[in-house]
Motif scaffolding. Structure first.
Motif, PDB file in Angstrom:
ATOM      1  N   HIS A 281       4.678 -33.877 -10.949  1.00 18.07           N
ATOM      2  CA  HIS A 281       3.270 -34.448 -10.494  1.00 18.07           C
ATOM      3  C   HIS A 281       2.450 -33.959 -11.646  1.00 18.07           C
ATOM      4  O   HIS A 281       2.172 -32.794 -11.599  1.00 18.07           O
ATOM      5  N   ASN A 283      -1.050 -33.583 -12.415  1.00 13.07           N
ATOM      6  CA  ASN A 283      -2.615 -33.433 -11.551  1.00 13.07           C
ATOM      7  C   ASN A 283      -3.701 -33.953 -12.376  1.00 13.07           C
ATOM      8  O   ASN A 283      -4.693 -34.257 -11.836  1.00 13.07           O
ATOM      9  N   HIS A 284      -3.538 -34.313 -13.759  1.00 11.67           N
ATOM     10  CA  HIS A 284      -4.528 -34.796 -14.486  1.00 11.67           C
ATOM     11  C   HIS A 284      -4.898 -36.149 -14.126  1.00 11.67           C
ATOM     12  O   HIS A 284      -5.706 -36.762 -13.990  1.00 11.67           O
ATOM     13  N   GLY A 286      -3.270 -37.191 -11.064  1.00 10.36           N
ATOM     14  CA  GLY A 286      -3.075 -37.409  -9.641  1.00 10.36           C
ATOM     15  C   GLY A 286      -1.858 -37.994  -9.263  1.00 10.36           C
ATOM     16  O   GLY A 286      -1.711 -38.891  -8.128  1.00 10.36           O
ATOM     17  N   THR A 287      -0.880 -38.213  -9.956  1.00 11.19           N
ATOM     18  CA  THR A 287       0.222 -38.877  -9.668  1.00 11.19           C
ATOM     19  C   THR A 287       1.487 -38.410 -10.158  1.00 11.19           C
ATOM     20  O   THR A 287       1.655 -37.429 -11.179  1.00 11.19           O
ATOM     21  N   ARG A 386     -11.600 -37.732 -18.370  1.00 12.06           N
ATOM     22  CA  ARG A 386     -11.750 -38.774 -17.395  1.00 12.06           C
ATOM     23  C   ARG A 386     -13.059 -39.508 -17.276  1.00 12.06           C
ATOM     24  O   ARG A 386     -13.546 -39.532 -16.205  1.00 12.06           O
TER      25      ARG A 386
END
Length: 415
Positions: A281, A283-284, A286-287, A386
């Motif tokens: 996973h 996390n940067h 979220g998948t 992001r």
């Protein structure tokens, strides 16, 4: 000593070797066992479909380390040995031949194996994963056969480019609408298809393989799902790969599309995974993701080595990968979801020197550069930060219209 004192690394390619080296460089002094199923010393795979296949590199140039450097690791090196099972409760790796390797820390770095098609056992049909595969394929290409490449992803497109560069008659086949559709979508895929067409490759997208034609046990052609038949004296099947996890079938470890890890690349306490085989996973973004990219193998191995020794840091990189085809170097940072929007951020697609951004869920998810390494490195920051989508200050409205028309000639358009 509170950390592990017997670490086994299964897989001796980029991820496995990097893990072993990083453990030692971080001060790990315990027993270290490195297990690989090939006889070769660890080598790099990206050159196999490029420089090795083209004959511009000698095989020894792919070596990831020399025998002396490997010896300095102080590892028990088991090459030509395959892991066939894992006893999690007993903390043992089962090897072919019946040997067992005990551990209190384990890294799974077994990579992937090529997918194969029914009927692909004929002489003249090749896959490309190992150094031996590449050398065998090159040897047969030197016989100047008519070539069909099945699968137009990274590997298939690169093989087609090399074979065409050798002056061979090449057809590139894929059931999807354009080459590299899964990786970059329709618009960039169409540009890649045009690149191949411009160099003389016959691109047959939109039809898969129904069967291989057989003449006395050797492939002589390919029948496509649209009923057409192509002459082919040599076929390369490049239809993707699957994680090398068969040996874990009875282990109880979670594995579907790869070995499933948490954000720290840990499967269960004391057992980690790295490289192509690891699903973790990120996390940067979220998948969950599993990447078959060279840089990820190194970066993830470094993270795993640190976490095994107590660093406790999430592995949340911006993925980086590239492909070389003819005179085009296509590089990419981030992720490229199928439903992403796309916009030109630098240059012009018509000049084949540009950078495009991919927007997903209101953020810049990825950037792709075509012969634009310097600009791409700068625009990578949009993915790191992001940045909200679209990054209006950078949009090139005129250049967007130069992307293959998908019916939405606006500043942003669908991937």
């Amino acid at each position: 000593m509170t950390g592990p004192h017997r670490i086994a690394v299964v897989g001796a390619s980029a991820a496995g070797l990097t893990t072993a080296k990083a453990l030692r460089s971080r001060g790990y002094e315990g027993t270290l066992t490195l297990i690989g199923d090939e006889q070769h010393l660890p080598y790099d795979r990206p050159p196999l479909s490029k420089q090795i296949l083209a004959g511009t590199w000698e095989p020894d140039r792919t070596a990831l380390c020399g025998a002396g450097e490997l010896g300095a690791l102080g590892a028990d090196l088991l090459l030509g040995r395959s892991a066939v099972g894992l006893d999690v409760a007993g903390r043992q790796v089962l090897l072919d031949g019946g040997d067992r390797i005990g551990f209190d820390g384990l890294v799974i770095a077994t990579g992937v194996t090529p997918r194969r098609l029914p009927g692909a056992g004929l002489a003249g049909i090749h896959v490309l994963r190992t150094l031996d595969d590449a050398l065998s394929l090159r040897l047969h290409l030197l016989g100047r056969p008519t070539v069909a490449v099945v699968g137009a992803g990274f590997l298939g497109a690169e093989v087609a480019a090399v074979a065409r560069g050798m002056g061979l008659d090449v057809t590139l086949i894929d059931p999807l609408p354009v080459p590299m559709y899964r990786q970059f979508g329709a618009r960039i895929g169409e540009l890649i298809g045009q690149l191949h067409t411009d160099h003389g490759v016959t691109v047959r997208c939109g039809a898969g393989v129904r069967r291989f034609l057989d003449t006395e046990g050797r492939v002589s052609g390919v029948e496509l799902t649209d009923g057409s038949v192509l002459v082919a004296e040599l076929v390369v099947v490049a239809v993707g790969a699957r994680p090398a996890i068969d040996w874990l079938a009875d282990s109880g470890l979670p594995h579907r599309d790869g070995v499933e890890c948490d954000a720290f690349c840990q499967v269960i306490p004391g057992i980690y995974a790295a490289g192509d085989v690891a699903s973790w996973h990120n996390n940067h973004f979220g998948t969950r993701m599993r990447l078959e990219h060279r840089m990820n193998a190194t970066e993830q191995a470094l993270a795993v080595a640190g976490n095994m020794l107590g660093a406790a840091r999430e592995f949340a990189p911006v993925p980086y990968f590239w492909t070389d085809q003819y005179d085009a170097r296509i590089q990419a940072y981030g992720i490229f979801p199928a439903d992403a929007d796309i916009a030109v951020l630098h240059g012009r697609p018509a000049d084949r020197t540009f950078v495009v951004g991919y927007g997903h869920q209101g953020k810049v998810a990825g950037v792709l550069g075509w012969n634009s390494p310097r600009e791409l490195r700068t625009l990578r920051q949009l993915v790191v930060d992001r940045t909200p989508w679209p990054p209006k200050a950078s949009l090139r409205e005129a250049a967007v219209a130069e992307l293959p028309d998908q019916g939405m000639p606006t500043t942003t358009a669908r991937h």
